[in-house]
Write a protein that holds these residues in place. Structure first.
Motif, PDB file in Angstrom:
ATOM      1  N   SER A 182       0.840  -1.213   0.000  1.00 47.24           N
ATOM      2  CA  SER A 182       0.000   0.000   0.000  1.00 47.24           C
ATOM      3  C   SER A 182       0.871   1.259   0.000  1.00 47.24           C
ATOM      4  O   SER A 182       0.626   2.192   0.781  1.00 47.24           O
ATOM      5  N   ARG A 186      -3.333   3.624  -0.867  1.00 42.86           N
ATOM      6  CA  ARG A 186      -4.626   3.353  -1.527  1.00 42.86           C
ATOM      7  C   ARG A 186      -5.341   4.630  -1.972  1.00 42.86           C
ATOM      8  O   ARG A 186      -6.563   4.755  -1.801  1.00 42.86           O
ATOM      9  N   LYS A 225       0.036  -1.017  -6.617  1.00 41.22           N
ATOM     10  CA  LYS A 225      -0.902  -1.610  -7.581  1.00 41.22           C
ATOM     11  C   LYS A 225      -1.450  -0.467  -8.427  1.00 41.22           C
ATOM     12  O   LYS A 225      -1.734   0.623  -7.913  1.00 41.22           O
ATOM     13  N   HIS A 231      -1.171   5.019 -14.757  1.00 42.73           N
ATOM     14  CA  HIS A 231      -0.638   4.947 -13.388  1.00 42.73           C
ATOM     15  C   HIS A 231       0.582   4.034 -13.316  1.00 42.73           C
ATOM     16  O   HIS A 231       1.538   4.320 -12.611  1.00 42.73           O
TER      17      HIS A 231
HETATM   18  P1  NAP Z   1      -1.629   0.964  -3.145  1.00 38.18           P
HETATM   19  O1  NAP Z   1      -0.749   0.336  -4.135  1.00 38.18           O
HETATM   20  O2  NAP Z   1      -1.057   1.951  -2.190  1.00 38.18           O
HETATM   21  O3  NAP Z   1      -2.850   1.717  -3.849  1.00 38.18           O
HETATM   22  C1  NAP Z   1      -3.508   1.230  -4.969  1.00 38.18           C
HETATM   23  C2  NAP Z   1      -4.552   2.293  -5.354  1.00 38.18           C
HETATM   24  O4  NAP Z   1      -3.863   3.510  -5.666  1.00 38.18           O
HETATM   25  C3  NAP Z   1      -5.369   1.913  -6.557  1.00 38.18           C
HETATM   26  O5  NAP Z   1      -6.685   2.361  -6.296  1.00 38.18           O
HETATM   27  C4  NAP Z   1      -4.744   2.701  -7.686  1.00 38.18           C
HETATM   28  O6  NAP Z   1      -5.677   3.122  -8.639  1.00 38.18           O
HETATM   29  C5  NAP Z   1      -4.208   3.934  -6.980  1.00 38.18           C
HETATM   30  N1  NAP Z   1      -3.008   4.427  -7.657  1.00 38.18           N
HETATM   31  C6  NAP Z   1      -1.888   3.722  -7.938  1.00 38.18           C
HETATM   32  N2  NAP Z   1      -0.988   4.507  -8.571  1.00 38.18           N
HETATM   33  C7  NAP Z   1      -1.565   5.723  -8.687  1.00 38.18           C
HETATM   34  C8  NAP Z   1      -1.137   6.936  -9.267  1.00 38.18           C
HETATM   35  N3  NAP Z   1       0.052   7.055  -9.837  1.00 38.18           N
HETATM   36  N4  NAP Z   1      -1.982   8.017  -9.202  1.00 38.18           N
HETATM   37  C9  NAP Z   1      -3.178   7.900  -8.622  1.00 38.18           C
HETATM   38  N5  NAP Z   1      -3.651   6.771  -8.062  1.00 38.18           N
HETATM   39  C10 NAP Z   1      -2.854   5.684  -8.096  1.00 38.18           C
HETATM   40  O7  NAP Z   1      -2.401  -0.108  -2.247  1.00 38.18           O
HETATM   41  P2  NAP Z   1      -2.569  -1.690  -2.228  1.00 38.18           P
HETATM   42  O8  NAP Z   1      -3.166  -2.178  -3.485  1.00 38.18           O
HETATM   43  O9  NAP Z   1      -3.206  -1.997  -0.926  1.00 38.18           O
HETATM   44  O10 NAP Z   1      -1.061  -2.237  -2.107  1.00 38.18           O
HETATM   45  C11 NAP Z   1      -0.274  -2.611  -3.199  1.00 38.18           C
HETATM   46  C12 NAP Z   1      -0.012  -4.103  -3.225  1.00 38.18           C
HETATM   47  O11 NAP Z   1       0.536  -4.545  -1.988  1.00 38.18           O
HETATM   48  C13 NAP Z   1      -1.270  -4.972  -3.395  1.00 38.18           C
HETATM   49  O12 NAP Z   1      -1.700  -4.989  -4.729  1.00 38.18           O
HETATM   50  C14 NAP Z   1      -0.766  -6.299  -2.886  1.00 38.18           C
HETATM   51  O13 NAP Z   1      -0.006  -6.959  -3.910  1.00 38.18           O
HETATM   52  C15 NAP Z   1       0.147  -5.878  -1.729  1.00 38.18           C
HETATM   53  N6  NAP Z   1      -0.506  -5.922  -0.386  1.00 38.18           N
HETATM   54  C16 NAP Z   1      -0.022  -6.812   0.533  1.00 38.18           C
HETATM   55  C17 NAP Z   1      -0.600  -6.907   1.795  1.00 38.18           C
HETATM   56  C18 NAP Z   1      -0.069  -7.889   2.796  1.00 38.18           C
HETATM   57  O14 NAP Z   1      -0.752  -8.164   3.793  1.00 38.18           O
HETATM   58  N7  NAP Z   1       1.126  -8.408   2.601  1.00 38.18           N
HETATM   59  C19 NAP Z   1      -1.682  -6.073   2.135  1.00 38.18           C
HETATM   60  C20 NAP Z   1      -2.137  -5.165   1.185  1.00 38.18           C
HETATM   61  C21 NAP Z   1      -1.544  -5.086  -0.072  1.00 38.18           C
HETATM   62  P3  NAP Z   1      -5.844   2.422 -10.070  1.00 38.18           P
HETATM   63  O15 NAP Z   1      -5.995   0.956  -9.824  1.00 38.18           O
HETATM   64  O16 NAP Z   1      -7.049   3.085 -10.626  1.00 38.18           O
HETATM   65  O17 NAP Z   1      -4.613   2.720 -10.884  1.00 38.18           O
END
Ligand code: NAP
Length: 272
Positions: A182, A186, A225, A231
């Motif tokens: 994250s 998010r 993500k 993005h």
């Molecule tokens: P994140 O990557 O912080 O946020 C993803 C969100 O941010 C999506 O809604 C995305 O929108 C948006 N976003 C991404 N880049 C952007 C940009 N340049 N400008 C504007 N908005 C943007 O949160 P996350 O998905 O929770 O975390 C990333 C990854 O970490 C997950 O996919 C997963 O693989 C992993 N994870 C692991 C755990 C664990 O317990 N180990 C927990 C949570 C997550 P769009 O999709 O519309 O681009």
């Protein structure tokens, strides 16, 4: 690209997170991310998308050796037999012969860490995964894990609004790396005024500033993500500028208690 090099591993520090991508769209999105330049892909048994991630990888036609693929054991797959069986299933779904990194997704309150890590070590010795590690581990749990096994990484929530100095310090002390999940909080990061203001100086967005801030920290990887190609491209286009010390300090000053992922019954007693 920044590369993390520790304990014989070498991986791109900026990876691609795949939760909650799923189905044919999910496979297409993973393929697009690889086309855009991502070579480090993060998935998990819990996400229910390993087969889709595997299809995206296959369709990309990028040689296996050029990719770093991480998956994670679900909480109900931490007993010795379940570790072995579910990892075989992950490999089958992903269409891979080996994983680069296999993590414990969340610490268990029922299965001993010794049992899980011993089973994971056997998998590493058999070549089914190159490295093993943990996720959502606190400093105390990390101390226990490094006594029991040769682990590579702790994947935890980390972004400018969450102070993770304690766990990052412990990760470095043990010679491991920390993967920030994250990392753009998010969507909170892109909307932050301070980060937007800093970005203006460099012609970058708030998300790019936050990801750059993470990349400038030793032993830190990040796995944003993104659903859109725009993005995805923006998030990887952060290796052509460096933050001035005063800007790094301003971002450091944002760090607080902004934890987003806190699951009752799963979360350990977090470090403060
Ligand atoms: P994140 O990557 O912080 O946020 C993803 C969100 O941010 C999506 O809604 C995305 O929108 C948006 N976003 C991404 N880049 C952007 C940009 N340049 N400008 C504007 N908005 C943007 O949160 P996350 O998905 O929770 O975390 C990333 C990854 O970490 C997950 O996919 C997963 O693989 C992993 N994870 C692991 C755990 C664990 O317990 N180990 C927990 C949570 C997550 P769009 O999709 O519309 O681009």
């Amino acid at each position: 690209m920044k590369f993390i090099e520790t304990k014989g591993a070498r991986l791109p520090a900026l990876g691609f997170g795949t939760w909650p991508l799923i189905g044919a769209d999910g496979a297409r999105t993973v393929r697009t991310a690889i086309d855009v330049g991502y070579r480090h892909i993060d998935t998990a048994q819990l996400y229910g998308n390993e087969a889709d991630v595997g299809k995206g990888i296959k369709d990309s036609q990028v040689p296996r050796g050029e990719l770093w693929v991480t998956t994670k054991l679900s909480r109900d797959h931490l007993g010795a037999a379940d570790v072995a069986r579910s990892t075989d299933e992950s490999l089958r779904k992903l269409g891979l012969d080996y994983l680069d990194l296999l993590l414990i997704h969340w610490p268990s309150k029922t299965v001993s860490l010794a049992e899980t890590l011993a089973a994971m070590t056997r998998l590493r010795d058999s070549g089914k995964t190159r490295f093993i590690g943990v996720s959502n581990f606190t400093t105390g749990l990390l101390d226990e894990a490094v006594r029991l096994a040769d682990i590579l990484c702790n994947q935890v929530e980390y972004h400018p609004f969450l102070d993770q100095r304690a766990v990052l310090g412990a990760t470095r002390k043990h010679g491991l790396f920390l993967t920030a999940y994250s990392p753009v909080a998010r969507g909170q990061v892109p909307n932050d005024k301070t980060l937007q203001g800093i970005g203006k100086k460099y012609g970058k967005t708030a998300a790019q500033v936050a990801l750059r801030w993470l990349m400038e920290q030793d032993n830190v990887a990040a796995i944003p993500k993104a659903g859109s190609r725009e993005h995805m491209k923006a998030n990887i286009d952060i290796f052509d500028f460096a933050l001035a010390p005063e800007d790094r300090a301003a971002i450091d000053a944002l760090r607080g208690d902004g934890r987003i992922v806190d699951i009752a019954g799963w979360s350990p007693e977090w470090d403060r």
